[in-house]
Design a protein around this motif. Structure first.
Motif, mmCIF file in Angstrom:
data_model
loop_
_atom_site.group_PDB
_atom_site.id
_atom_site.type_symbol
_atom_site.label_atom_id
_atom_site.label_comp_id
_atom_site.label_asym_id
_atom_site.label_seq_id
_atom_site.Cartn_x
_atom_site.Cartn_y
_atom_site.Cartn_z
ATOM 1 N N GLU A 1 -2.005 5.273 5.314
ATOM 2 C CA GLU A 1 -2.262 4.668 3.992
ATOM 3 C C GLU A 1 -3.576 5.177 3.386
ATOM 4 O O GLU A 1 -3.950 4.777 2.278
ATOM 5 C CB GLU A 1 -2.318 3.132 4.095
ATOM 6 C CG GLU A 1 -0.971 2.473 4.332
ATOM 7 C CD GLU A 1 -0.429 2.736 5.734
ATOM 8 O OE1 GLU A 1 0.794 2.897 5.873
ATOM 9 O OE2 GLU A 1 -1.247 2.787 6.695
ATOM 10 N N TYR B 1 0.834 -1.202 0.000
ATOM 11 C CA TYR B 1 0.000 0.000 0.000
ATOM 12 C C TYR B 1 0.869 1.253 0.000
ATOM 13 O O TYR B 1 1.943 1.277 0.597
ATOM 14 C CB TYR B 1 -0.920 0.013 1.222
ATOM 15 C CG TYR B 1 -2.008 -1.034 1.158
ATOM 16 C CD1 TYR B 1 -3.143 -0.825 0.395
ATOM 17 C CD2 TYR B 1 -1.884 -2.234 1.858
ATOM 18 C CE1 TYR B 1 -4.152 -1.783 0.326
ATOM 19 C CE2 TYR B 1 -2.883 -3.204 1.799
ATOM 20 C CZ TYR B 1 -4.009 -2.967 1.022
ATOM 21 O OH TYR B 1 -4.994 -3.919 0.947
ATOM 22 N N CYS C 1 1.874 4.733 1.294
ATOM 23 C CA CYS C 1 1.701 5.451 2.563
ATOM 24 C C CYS C 1 2.429 6.794 2.504
ATOM 25 O O CYS C 1 3.306 7.008 1.668
ATOM 26 C CB CYS C 1 2.164 4.610 3.747
ATOM 27 S SG CYS C 1 3.920 4.618 4.017
#
Length: 490
Positions: free
Chosen positions: A370, A350, A352
């Motif tokens: 995130e 993810y 971030c």
């Protein structure tokens, strides 16, 4: 060169005869008639031009079959490929209507109800067809000659045709169909007059008939002259020409969603500081605006900058705006979290936001850092079309119809990751206790937008359910997932 990466939209339209009925391709027996009072799926025709002879056109029905006429003037629509009987010539009239002439037999196509033929030797009212574009009415406009896009220039009070890329809300134009003619409406709801001025109300001088030449569009004004870009900034107004040449021709292109993204630190994601993406700006400018292009196959999303480059995953999870074309490393999977969204890069991590604002794809799970707030900036005017038609106010109640051939223009107002949708009356949409979407709310109610596939959005109510059109053509707020009845062209 235009760098929007788009091909022109396929020209799809309805054809309206002298009795105000639409040419219809029936599903059974490949029959054609002119009985329908409105433009729905069966009334949509796609214009295809012959590659050798640009004067010759083919008309393809929603079933993928071609309109054809034999030597006796009998009209059918069952040919699944082009043949000589399917070749027609468009003979445009001064009022913008078309006569369709069989190239092979030189007879004209017309009639009424179930009695259609292609046998007339001269053009009468029964052989004339008005053209109603069936595209979603919001698009970008590209000048063929200048290879530049039209946009609202507020300081000059005009539409200028001088952009390399159709960027921001100013490049969004709405084609409004009124009594067989079209008006061009800017994002601030003004209409283009033939002298180049922008007017608050539509009038005779803001109405244009559409003409087609070589697959391109020309806009003819009430005096028989054509819109074209004039002068150094390409001011859009009528010129002296009474025949359209290259300067008077335009393409309509799909208007992709453009967004700004705010990170958990309250700052906007930007490319102002260089190629590495960072959430460190307080203002929304072109540098903080990104175009979302959803891949038709993977349903993943690319983000494009105003310079035409893509976000790309680089070494060690870095994200830079350096890619010149789409690839696996420019694709991001979007996970919708109500008022927020998370992005997963091609490395399975993810994205971030680090303490210094830098964006890195290094996280295995979704926490606060995130999550991003995504704001759609280029649809202040919202026109929604579902699988059976447009969303429109119901004539006699506070509910909304979801399958109409005419549309209402709603306004979209952003509110911390959600949106308020306002009707023509200035009242708000809400979902009532029976699951119906109503349009007479005194106070705004939150709806969230998702972009699950190319050219379509899904809308969720505050109950978490999706807005969908039911069998009866009513808009309901009880959909369990973004299936076909809950996807909207916008």
């Amino acid at each position: 060169m235009p760098a929007n990466g788009n091909s022109p939209l396929k020209l799809q339209f309805g054809l309206i005869n002298h009795e105000s009925r639409y040419l219809t391709a029936e599903t059974f027996g490949f029959k054609v008639n002119a009985s329908a009072p409105s433009l729905k799926k069966k009334q949509i025709w796609t214009l295809e031009q012959d590659s050798q002879d640009s004067q010759v056109v083919y008309l393809r029905s929603h079933l993928g079959r071609y309109l054809a006429s034999d030597k006796d003037g009998k009209v059918t629509c069952e040919a699944d490929g082009r043949n000589s009987d399917c070749r027609f010539l468009i003979v445009a009239q001064s009022d913008g209507r078309w006569a369709l002439q069989s190239e092979q037999y030189l007879r004209f196509f017309g009639g009424s109800q179930d009695y259609l033929s292609c046998f007339a030797q001269v053009i009468t009212d029964a052989e004339l067809w008005a053209v109603h574009l069936a595209l979603h009415p919001q698009a970008n406009l590209l000048s063929v000659a200048r290879k530049r896009y039209a946009h609202l220039s507020e300081e000059d009070g005009e539409i200028a045709v001088d952009r390399n890329i159709p960027w921001g809300v100013a490049a969004l134009l709405t084609l409004v169909y009124l009594d067989g003619k079209y008006c061009l409406k800017t994002c601030d709801s003004r209409f283009l007059s033939n002298d180049g001025k922008l007017l608050a109300q539509s009038s005779k001088t803001t109405a244009y008939t559409l003409e087609l030449k070589c697959g391109k569009l020309a806009f003819k004004d009430c005096e028989g002259k054509y819109l074209s870009p004039m002068g150094p900034t390409g001011t859009l107004r009528s010129g002296r020409c009474s025949k359209p040449g290259k300067d008077e021709l335009f393409d309509l292109e799909e208007s992709h969603p453009q967004v700004v993204l705010m990170a958990a630190n309250g700052r906007y994601v930007s490319i102002r500081q260089g190629v590495s993406l960072a959430a460190n700006q307080e203002d929304e400018t072109d540098m903080e605006t990104f175009q979302m292009e959803i891949d038709k196959e993977t349903k993943k999303c690319t983000f494009r900058t105003s310079q035409g480059n893509y976000w790309a995953l680089v070494a060690h999870g870095g994200i830079q705006s350096t890619a010149t074309e789409a690839s696996a490393n420019t694709m991001f999977a979007m996970e919708w979290l109500g008022h927020r969204v998370a992005l997963k890069a091609n490395n399975g991590k993810y994205v971030c936001t680090k303490k210094n604002g830098q964006l890195l794809a290094v996280s295995d799970s979704i926490g606060e850092d995130e999550q991003l707030t995504l704001k759609l900036i280029n649809r202040p005017m919202l026109i929604l079309r579902g699988e059976t038609g447009f969303i429109c106010h119901h004539r006699n109640s506070n509910t909304l119809d979801a399958g109409r051939s005419v549309y209402d223009i709603f306004s979209l107002h952003f509110s911390d990751g959600a949106y308020h949708i306002k009707g023509v009356s200035g009242r708000f949409w809400y979902v009532n206790s029976a699951g119906l979407v109503c349009s007479d709310g005194e106070t705004p109610e939150d709806f969230t937008l998702e972009f699950p596939e190319h050219g379509r959005i899904a809308i969720r109510g505050k109950n978490g359910k999706y807005l969908r059109g039911d069998q009866g053509g009513t808009l309901k707020g009880d959909g369990l997932g973004p299936n076909s009845s809950a996807l909207w062209e916008y």
